[in-house]
Motif scaffolding. Structure first.
Motif, short mmCIF file in Angstrom:
data_model
loop_
_atom_site.label_atom_id
_atom_site.label_comp_id
_atom_site.label_asym_id
_atom_site.label_seq_id
_atom_site.Cartn_x
_atom_site.Cartn_y
_atom_site.Cartn_z
N UNK A 68 -0.69 -0.10 -15.20
CA UNK A 68 -0.17 -1.46 -15.39
C UNK A 68 0.69 -1.89 -14.19
N UNK A 69 1.57 -1.00 -13.75
CA UNK A 69 2.43 -1.33 -12.61
C UNK A 69 1.61 -1.52 -11.35
N UNK A 70 0.66 -0.63 -11.11
CA UNK A 70 -0.16 -0.76 -9.90
C UNK A 70 -0.92 -2.10 -9.90
N UNK A 71 -1.46 -2.49 -11.05
CA UNK A 71 -2.18 -3.77 -11.13
C UNK A 71 -1.24 -4.95 -10.88
N UNK A 72 0.00 -4.86 -11.36
CA UNK A 72 0.96 -5.94 -11.12
C UNK A 72 1.31 -6.04 -9.63
N UNK A 73 1.50 -4.89 -9.00
CA UNK A 73 1.81 -4.90 -7.56
C UNK A 73 0.66 -5.50 -6.78
N UNK A 91 0.83 -1.21 0.00
CA UNK A 91 0.00 0.00 0.00
C UNK A 91 0.86 1.26 0.00
N UNK A 92 1.96 1.23 0.73
CA UNK A 92 2.89 2.37 0.75
C UNK A 92 3.46 2.62 -0.64
N UNK A 93 3.88 1.57 -1.32
CA UNK A 93 4.43 1.70 -2.67
C UNK A 93 3.36 2.26 -3.62
N UNK A 94 2.14 1.74 -3.54
CA UNK A 94 1.06 2.23 -4.41
C UNK A 94 0.78 3.71 -4.17
N UNK A 123 10.31 -5.07 -3.47
CA UNK A 123 10.07 -3.85 -2.72
C UNK A 123 11.27 -2.90 -2.87
N UNK A 124 12.47 -3.44 -2.68
CA UNK A 124 13.68 -2.64 -2.73
C UNK A 124 13.87 -2.00 -4.11
N UNK A 125 13.58 -2.75 -5.17
CA UNK A 125 13.69 -2.24 -6.53
C UNK A 125 12.70 -1.10 -6.77
N UNK A 126 11.45 -1.29 -6.34
CA UNK A 126 10.44 -0.23 -6.49
C UNK A 126 10.82 1.01 -5.69
N UNK A 127 11.25 0.80 -4.45
CA UNK A 127 11.68 1.91 -3.60
C UNK A 127 12.81 2.69 -4.26
N UNK A 128 13.77 1.96 -4.82
CA UNK A 128 14.92 2.58 -5.50
C UNK A 128 14.44 3.52 -6.61
N UNK A 129 13.53 3.04 -7.45
CA UNK A 129 13.09 3.86 -8.57
C UNK A 129 12.13 4.97 -8.16
N UNK A 130 11.36 4.76 -7.12
CA UNK A 130 10.50 5.85 -6.64
C UNK A 130 11.35 6.95 -6.01
N UNK A 131 12.41 6.58 -5.28
CA UNK A 131 13.34 7.59 -4.76
C UNK A 131 14.06 8.30 -5.90
N UNK A 132 14.30 7.57 -7.01
CA UNK A 132 14.92 8.19 -8.18
C UNK A 132 14.10 9.38 -8.67
N UNK A 133 12.79 9.31 -8.48
CA UNK A 133 11.89 10.38 -8.91
C UNK A 133 11.34 11.20 -7.74
N UNK A 134 11.99 11.11 -6.60
CA UNK A 134 11.68 11.98 -5.48
C UNK A 134 10.42 11.66 -4.70
N UNK A 135 9.90 10.45 -4.83
CA UNK A 135 8.71 10.07 -4.05
C UNK A 135 8.97 8.84 -3.21
#
Length: 149
Positions: free
Chosen positions: A100-105, A11-14, A137-149
């Protein structure tokens, strides 16, 4: 360590994905936001059993020795190389890739670790469902931090 199979962590990632916009600015790397979303979706296809990329020669040689970098508590390094099958270089529609990404998660989290594919990571090799959950989780977190979120 956070894990994509945990409802709270998913839920946090979404929620963080919802903070992105087509104009979100990257902090490092070359991908635009829509490309990053498509990359993350393509990567999730491996543990979901939708893609079966081959093991590369370098991964066969050193992957098992360095695979804890995928699921340990340390953040992934910036500008780390990626597997060719998940490299996105063409333009993508932001809203379509976001959905698409949200549905996969949601599907990955709902299906749980029991539905995780046994196909090995193309670089790191065989991973347990728990290692995949932490790594995703770590991969998603990495890329979300890449875009400042």
């Amino acid at each position: 360590m956070k894990d994509i199979y945990d409802k709270t962590h998913a839920a946090e990632i979404l929620q963080r994905i919802d903070q992105l916009s087509p104009h979100s600015t990257r902090q490092w790397g070359t991908m635009q936001a829509a490309q990053m979303l498509a990359h993350c979706s393509a990567f999730q296809d491996i543990p979901m059993g939708n893609a079966f990329p081959p093991r590369g020669w370098l991964g066969r040689v050193i992957g098992r020795f360095v695979k804890p970098v995928f699921y340990n508590d340390k953040p992934l390094p910036h500008n780390m190389s990626t597997i060719p099958e998940t490299l996105i270089s063409d333009n993508r529609d932001f809203e379509a890739e976001k959905e698409k990404l949200k549905l996969r998660i949601i599907k990955l989290q709902k299906d749980g670790p029991d539905q995780c594919s046994p196909h090995p990571h193309p670089f790191f090799g065989p991973l347990t469902p728990g290692q995949w959950g932490k790594g995703i989780y770590k991969h998603l977190d990495h890329h979300l931090r890449q875009f400042g979120v």
